[in-house]
Design an enzyme around this catalytic site. Structure first.
Site, PDB file in Angstrom:
ATOM      1  CG  ASN A 181      -8.191   5.576   0.179  1.00  0.00           C
ATOM      2  OD1 ASN A 181      -7.209   5.295   0.876  1.00  0.00           O
ATOM      3  ND2 ASN A 181      -8.671   4.739  -0.720  1.00  0.00           N
ATOM      4  CG  ASN A 225      -1.089   1.970   3.186  1.00  0.00           C
ATOM      5  OD1 ASN A 225      -1.168   1.387   2.100  1.00  0.00           O
ATOM      6  ND2 ASN A 225      -1.992   2.860   3.583  1.00  0.00           N
ATOM      7  CB  CYS A 229      -5.667   3.182  -4.127  1.00  0.00           C
ATOM      8  SG  CYS A 229      -3.963   2.710  -3.714  1.00  0.00           S
TER       9      CYS A 229
HETATM   10  O1  RRO Z   1      -3.241  -1.232  -1.082  1.00  0.00           O
HETATM   11  C1  RRO Z   1      -2.875  -0.059  -0.847  1.00  0.00           C
HETATM   12  O2  RRO Z   1      -1.689   0.293  -0.954  1.00  0.00           O
HETATM   13  C2  RRO Z   1      -3.830   0.993  -0.454  1.00  0.00           C
HETATM   14  C3  RRO Z   1      -5.097   1.129  -0.986  1.00  0.00           C
HETATM   15 BR1  RRO Z   1      -5.785  -0.082  -2.183  1.00  0.00          BR
HETATM   16  C4  RRO Z   1      -5.908   2.240  -0.635  1.00  0.00           C
HETATM   17  O3  RRO Z   1      -7.035   2.436  -1.100  1.00  0.00           O
HETATM   18  N1  RRO Z   1      -5.417   3.127   0.239  1.00  0.00           N
HETATM   19  C5  RRO Z   1      -4.202   2.990   0.782  1.00  0.00           C
HETATM   20  O4  RRO Z   1      -3.797   3.828   1.592  1.00  0.00           O
HETATM   21  N2  RRO Z   1      -3.420   1.923   0.432  1.00  0.00           N
END
Ligand code: RRO
Length: 306
Positions: free
Chosen positions: A193, A71, A131
């Protein structure tokens, strides 16, 4: 499921089960979070929220890989001033601890957002310093022990709730960032994460995600997350939430044995559904009973004995 074996205390929070909702999945509205509580979650972590609203990245933002998801959502969120209404509403209906995930572009922003979340009723704050793909926040802070310590100190000086730091696996030595966070006052850690990743379409010969790079989650990262928890438990005295690919009760037990006091579940909900909480809880309880343990706590870190 109501097994006393599954009750535990995590950094001062009372959890009825060792499975928590990970940040980023369904943690937007009080109603969706309530459905996860009914499914058996012992705690909830919201989607990360910051000081100002963000729309996030253009589609595609998520793709399915062979063993998980990649993602790059780009931190879409309504901003804390709007989200406080959801936190207040959630607190009137939820029966488990509500952990609000917070990000910022400076220590001051982290602290101001955490303060508003705590005032609205958050039972704990999870600092998203990990992130992997948004510039000037997330892992750009969490990969730098000095910056990380500054953020943790500022937040700890601002809120009275427990502060949990969610660590990045995209580092050479995760114990260095874990130690920096705990030395700066973090009450607990979430490990980990997503792992930096990408996908390319052979037909178009282009990256698939609009942001090109994203974060890999799900079963593909479980062995990496497990090793991170094991490394941290060996060196750092703070409770750990294991996070990364937990799909079955056996995954959860492995994280507990590695040193996690509880686990977070995210991608398994997207790839299956929320029945994963009940299935994991039942399996962990049966494992404890079969092996003669009276509580989850008795197996935390057990794989470290020599
Ligand atoms: O929103 C994101 O794209 C995201 C976040 Br904040 C995160 O901490 N980890 C991630 O894989 N995507």
């Amino acid at each position: 499921m109501n097994s006393h074996r599954l009750n535990l205390n995590f950094a001062g929070l009372n959890l009825k089960s060792p499975t928590a909702l990970a940040s980023g999945i369904l943690g937007y509205s009080a109603e969706s979070m309530q459905s996860i509580v009914e499914a058996g979650a012992g705690a909830l972590v919201t989607k990360s929220v910051g000081l100002k609203p963000r729309t996030g990245y253009a589609n595609p933002t998520v793709i399915q890989a062979k063993c998980g998801l990649i993602n790059a959502m780009g931190l879409p969120n309504p901003g804390i001033d709007t989200y406080v209404h959801e936190i207040r509403h959630a607190k009137t209906i939820l029966t488990v601890p509500l952990i609000v995930s917070v990000y910022g572009f400076s220590a001051e922003e982290y602290a101001a957002t955490a303060h508003k979340a705590a005032e609205a009723g958050a039972d704990a704050i999870e600092l998203n310093v990990s992130c992997p793909h948004v510039k000037e926040t997330g892992s750009e802070i969490g990969q730098n022990p000095a910056l990380l310590a500054e953020v943790v100190k500022k937040v700890k000086a601002t809120v009275h709730t427990p502060v949990i730091v969610k660590l990045s696996p995209n580092v050479t030595d995760i114990t260095a960032t874990a130690e920096a966070a705990v030395k700066a006052g973090a009450d607990a850690l979430t490990a980990v994460n997503t792992i930096k990743a990408m996908a390319i379409d052979a037909e178009t010969a282009l990256p698939i995600l609009s942001n090109k790079r994203g974060g890999l989650s799900g079963p593909a990262i479980k062995p990496v997350a497990l090793r991170c928890v094991y490394d941290i438990y060996e060196k750092v005295k703070a409770p750990i939430m294991g996070c990364g690919g937990v799909t079955t009760w056996r995954d959860a037990v492995e994280f507990l044995l590695a040193g996690a006091s509880a686990v977070q579940i995210g991608t398994a909900i997207a790839l299956r559904n929320s029945s994963v909480f009940e299935a994991v809880n039942r399996g962990v309880s049966a494992y404890l009973r079969k092996k003669g343990f009276r509580s989850v706590n008795e197996i935390v870190g057990l794989s470290h004995r020599s």
